[in-house]
Design a protein around this motif. Sequence first.
Motif, PDB file in Angstrom:
ATOM      1  N   UNK A   1      35.696  56.128 132.125  1.00 39.13           N
ATOM      2  CA  UNK A   1      34.501  56.609 132.287  1.00 39.13           C
ATOM      3  C   UNK A   1      33.491  55.463 132.155  1.00 39.13           C
ATOM      4  N   UNK A   2      32.382  55.508 132.709  1.00 40.09           N
ATOM      5  CA  UNK A   2      31.125  54.564 132.561  1.00 40.09           C
ATOM      6  C   UNK A   2      30.237  55.475 131.692  1.00 40.09           C
ATOM      7  N   UNK A   3      30.157  54.517 130.444  1.00 39.67           N
ATOM      8  CA  UNK A   3      29.178  55.094 129.581  1.00 39.67           C
ATOM      9  C   UNK A   3      27.867  54.508 129.515  1.00 39.67           C
ATOM     10  N   UNK A   4      26.871  55.047 129.941  1.00 39.13           N
ATOM     11  CA  UNK A   4      25.359  54.642 130.118  1.00 39.13           C
ATOM     12  C   UNK A   4      24.487  54.768 129.031  1.00 39.13           C
ATOM     13  N   UNK A   5      23.852  53.889 128.066  1.00 35.43           N
ATOM     14  CA  UNK A   5      23.228  54.078 126.904  1.00 35.43           C
ATOM     15  C   UNK A   5      21.706  54.063 127.348  1.00 35.43           C
ATOM     16  N   UNK A   6      20.844  54.539 126.466  1.00 35.73           N
ATOM     17  CA  UNK A   6      19.463  54.777 126.943  1.00 35.73           C
ATOM     18  C   UNK A   6      18.819  53.769 127.642  1.00 35.73           C
ATOM     19  N   UNK A   7      19.016  52.483 127.329  1.00 36.19           N
ATOM     20  CA  UNK A   7      18.607  51.467 128.144  1.00 36.19           C
ATOM     21  C   UNK A   7      18.437  51.663 129.678  1.00 36.19           C
ATOM     22  N   UNK A   8      19.511  52.075 130.198  1.00 36.69           N
ATOM     23  CA  UNK A   8      19.823  52.397 131.458  1.00 36.69           C
ATOM     24  C   UNK A   8      18.810  52.915 132.364  1.00 36.69           C
ATOM     25  N   UNK A   9      18.795  52.439 133.701  1.00 34.04           N
ATOM     26  CA  UNK A   9      17.965  53.140 134.679  1.00 34.04           C
ATOM     27  C   UNK A   9      18.138  54.566 135.169  1.00 34.04           C
ATOM     28  N   UNK A  10      17.115  55.134 135.813  1.00 32.24           N
ATOM     29  CA  UNK A  10      17.537  56.530 136.500  1.00 32.24           C
ATOM     30  C   UNK A  10      17.762  57.483 135.275  1.00 32.24           C
ATOM     31  N   UNK A  11      18.461  58.496 135.725  1.00 31.69           N
ATOM     32  CA  UNK A  11      18.924  59.349 134.605  1.00 31.69           C
ATOM     33  C   UNK A  11      19.593  59.026 133.414  1.00 31.69           C
ATOM     34  N   UNK A  12      19.045  59.155 132.074  1.00 27.32           N
ATOM     35  CA  UNK A  12      19.604  58.407 131.093  1.00 27.32           C
ATOM     36  C   UNK A  12      19.239  59.259 129.774  1.00 27.32           C
ATOM     37  N   UNK A  13      20.169  59.164 128.917  1.00 30.32           N
ATOM     38  CA  UNK A  13      20.108  59.814 127.573  1.00 30.32           C
ATOM     39  C   UNK A  13      19.201  58.860 126.465  1.00 30.32           C
TER      40      UNK A  13
END
Length: 371
Positions: free
Chosen positions: A150-162
Amino acid sequence: MTAMTQPAAHPATHPALRTALCDLVGVRYPIVQTGMGYVSGPELTAATAAAGGLGILAGATLTLEQTRTAVRAVKERTDAPFGVNMRGDASDVLERGELLVQEGVRIASFALAPNERVIRRLKDAGLVVIPSVGARRHAEKVQAWGVDAVVVQGGEGGGHTGPVPTSILLPQVVDAVDIPVIAAGGFHDGRGLVAALAQGAVGIAMGTRFLLTSDSTVPDAVKAEYLRRGVDGTVVTTVLDGIPQRLLRTDPVERLLRQKALGRAGRSLKHAVAFQRVSGISWRDMVREGLAMRRRHDLGWSQVLMAANTPMLLRASMTEGRTDVGTLASGQVVGVIDDLPSCQELIERIVAEAGAVLTRLAAPRAAAKPA
């Protein structure tokens, strides 16, 4: 035919940088270029792959035949491994998986994970399935369904984010699952790679950093918009499609933030018509995918209609250079990027920095300084 990019003469690397990700997908370095719509075309994907990273071709915004053409364009440029990003809720996702198998592509990437049935079918076909997630429970669910990593994206990421930052989310997910975890959101250099490995990741995935390379085909005027931003130059908003996404705080975004709901609905309908025409997706399939999105994200009908905004506004900026009307997805990391290296230069820089950090950390502590 486009000349094939020759593999770079790679310098020796620190042994800690040979991770499970390298073994899983067959790349030299644990660095992934994400599948950004209208950005990660054959040129950028091939340049990343030839430099030793995992390039991901953005197939989610292409028709099936356009995807086939793009895959072949990458293969004309390099024989290194690469992946293709797809929409998990696309009606033809299994056909796209078969296309990858036919073309000899092993890695299927997803911004949103497909359902269990689709994952099983793709796995049975021999594909390595790697979805992106933004929460621990999502990682646990897709692990149970059989994904490879899995790629886990934190809130700093661009586009749709959490809402959860990478520094909190990454170790939480690593502790919860037994499959390889790739960290995304806030990465741009070797120090970040080492930090991700220290927290249990097997590599890093970057979007904004690869967008800002000389191999990226994004118009120069658009790159200039990114380069002049500080770390406070982005905003997270739901006005585009009802789902939080991080964008550059440009004039068009400011106008959207001020626009009333009725105006946004009218614009969304116009973009839905345009997206249907450009993508070739039938209205029936668009309605089906809209219903799936409504159930998955608990959206209202007006928000489902708004979902056509993202691809059309991104297309206007990323392919046509229309920063006056389009939107620019971006991670917060944009504020610490100030150059446009080639993919080879970028990856070699990150690997060298990471190796230097790892060597320094492993060295005996210097004798205490005299008082």
